[in-house]
Scaffold this active site. Sequence first.
Site, mmCIF file in Angstrom:
data_model
loop_
_atom_site.group_PDB
_atom_site.id
_atom_site.type_symbol
_atom_site.label_atom_id
_atom_site.label_comp_id
_atom_site.label_asym_id
_atom_site.label_seq_id
_atom_site.Cartn_x
_atom_site.Cartn_y
_atom_site.Cartn_z
ATOM 1 N N ASP A 35 0.882 -1.155 0.000
ATOM 2 C CA ASP A 35 0.000 0.000 0.000
ATOM 3 C C ASP A 35 0.928 1.216 0.000
ATOM 4 O O ASP A 35 2.106 1.128 0.375
ATOM 5 C CB ASP A 35 -0.932 0.006 1.212
ATOM 6 C CG ASP A 35 -2.113 0.972 0.995
ATOM 7 O OD1 ASP A 35 -2.050 1.785 0.039
ATOM 8 O OD2 ASP A 35 -3.086 0.919 1.765
HETATM 9 C C1 BGC Z 1 -4.839 3.493 0.085
HETATM 10 C C2 BGC Z 1 -4.964 2.527 -1.076
HETATM 11 C C3 BGC Z 1 -4.740 3.264 -2.360
HETATM 12 C C4 BGC Z 1 -3.378 3.932 -2.323
HETATM 13 C C5 BGC Z 1 -3.060 4.728 -3.567
HETATM 14 C C6 BGC Z 1 -3.553 4.293 0.030
HETATM 15 O O1 BGC Z 1 -3.570 5.305 0.975
HETATM 16 O O2 BGC Z 1 -4.907 2.792 1.296
HETATM 17 O O3 BGC Z 1 -6.216 1.915 -1.060
HETATM 18 O O4 BGC Z 1 -4.871 2.411 -3.448
HETATM 19 O O5 BGC Z 1 -3.353 4.836 -1.238
HETATM 20 O O6 BGC Z 1 -3.794 5.893 -3.617
#
Ligand code: BGC
Length: 758
Positions: A228
């Site tokens: 993530d």
């Molecule tokens: C989120 C993800 C997301 C990623 C990219 C993170 O903060 O938890 O779900 O895909 O950011 O934006």
Amino acid sequence: MNIDKILKEMTLEEKASLFSGDGFWHTKAVERLDIQGIMVSDGPHGLRKVIEEKDCVSDESIKAVCFPTASALACSFDRDLIERLGKALGDECQSEDIAVILGPGANIKRSPLCGRNFEYFSEDPYLSSEIATAYIKGVQSRGVGTSLKHFALNNQEHRRMSISAEVDERTMREIYLASFEGAVKNAKPWTVMCSYNRVNGVHSSENPKLLTDILRDEWGYKGLVVSDWGAVDNRVNGIKAGLDLEMPSSMGKNDKYIVDAVKLGKLSIKDVDKCARHVLELLDKYEDGKKSNVIWDKEKHHKLASKIESECMVLLKNDDNILPLDKKRKIAFIGKFAESPRYQGGGSSHINSYKITSALDAVKDICSVSYAEGYITNEDKTDEKLLSEAISIAENSDIAVLFVGLPDIFESEGYDRRHLRLPECQLELINRVSEVNENIVIVLHNGSAVEMPFVDDVKGILETYLGGQAVGQAVVDILFGKKNPCGKLAETFPRKLSDNPSYLNFPGEGDRVRYQEGIFVGYRYYDKKDIEPLFPFGYGLSYTTFEYNDIEVSKNEMNDDEELTVTVTVKNTGKVKGKEIVQLYVNDEQSGVIRPIKELKGFEKVTLNPGEEKRVAFVLDKRSFAYYNTEISDWYVEYGKYNILVGASSRDIRLKTSVYVTPTNNIRVEYTLNSTGGDVMSTDIGKELFKEFLKDVNVGFEGGPEPIGEMSEQMSLAMYNELPLRAMVSFSNNENITREKLSQFVKKLNIILNSDLY
Ligand code: BGC
């Protein structure tokens, strides 16, 4: 792409450069070897392709179509519909040259307070994994990848980057991982995104048990694991654990750590090559799947968004058949959400909608309604002027439809909710309007369950969740009967927050949250505790009615390596065409472990014309009956009777039958002098051997050991059930019973009862 050849040609530095992003949304290119980077983009319910990278948070994204969020989608219980959505999203990605869309989210709704529940499907792992599977299959059928996220146990936003989810093995397997497992095995997502949090103390991004032992070795996953955004702590440990790609860029800092670690002998080149291979394979899949000239017809997708939402909304209450509305009556729409609906949540999934259809826009094609704003969306303060306007138009209308729900500030990615209430100003509005008009319909816009103190004061309640940019059209289609509601709840709505199983342990203390409720999540808990929910899991009304008949099983006894087919007849007994979600739950009638009263193991959505009936079939297999046995670290089916319950919701079971299942992976049970009479008598052979033993030592009565003192045979038997064998020496005044004889008996038990295992 000849990956073996490329790997041979690549320098260590070039390999390491593949392990982190080029900025926020691209992977790095290796120009010397003609390796191109790819672009990924947030979803999951639309395309948030960033136009120009600045600081991530405020970056503007392209105009796109916002489909219903996961919270709504799961209520469709419709695999085909979700696959269709996936295909549409896949086409959008193709037309924008996006290699991977970052979703779907398969985290379980442990608490309705989780700020991100609108991005997750359900409290039930089977439903969640089935819907995720359909989504992934749809997108990937278009040659575009998905990212199943957030793996794993990211069930709250509070301290999401540091919290440790403390969970026992069985709970993790049966509830939290099962939601990912089905989707990984059945849909093979191109990528899996690890979560921010820690699991039992270890960051997901460097957790070998999660990323390698379970995901790859047990589930056979072959794709790429991405972090993530910002989930990496120790990058070298991450590579060792199986984290292939770090996103976004660490500005090359972590690439350098990787190179240094190899040079210092702290990281093997084998681990590096394994991760590099996964990245190259992803690039290869992108190349293979790439299509030019895919046209993204936004209008068509806007209509699809409305169609999908109309198949997701859940009709929770419809007293006096207040719905569908009669357009000849005087109707008032009240509440700001009628004019500008809340249809998506905040954070990384936020779509820049090219168009929004509100209920006020859509109703114009049907009839004229009066409208009052009623409240100010983002302020939880009653505006007296707006309130009295609303009361006055309600007074002068036959029916008042109130559009209420949670404002953005109440729920979002990044923080959790504090309570389950609607804003006080909205509650006051409902209260005051219901004093002057008895025909009230509530239309809810919220990403997760809310308490409903008004439930008895209103006649109709329609749950839209966060229904995407065309929600207004879908709402009007349902309100006026153009479409028949056919969604059912994918989560329990409790009467009050404190009824929720995680209540005492959410969101934890400091950096630890204990999942004390264990496997009793959602309806599994409400069933076991016999707590009446406000609306149960699987519940939803229709404008027609359905009858269930003739349950049949393909066999009455089976081994756990066989399949069982269950069929039932469902008939539309009403006057309009409708769709019914038929649910199948399994109950283990008698178990040596603590199990839920029932668990969802099958569902089908069936379309029926008035008077029409259809046979609906379900196929059950080992997993439908098994629990995760931590003694053998595997799924295990106890021998015995399993009840099969088919119904219209978790609390509306219409048909019941049963099957006896025998395990094929028998467990070796080691008997000792501390084993109880009950342990020994738990199998038929054990019972026989025990009887034989008692006969030998001249103790006993028909079917069991000798009565103790003045007790009845039944009472004695109950006592012996709990009595360790060794204690028979002290409790029986029969001198034939000695410790030696008991030891010999134990030895015999172990030889005979376990003999068929060798
Ligand atoms: C989120 C993800 C997301 C990623 C990219 C993170 O903060 O938890 O779900 O895909 O950011 O934006």
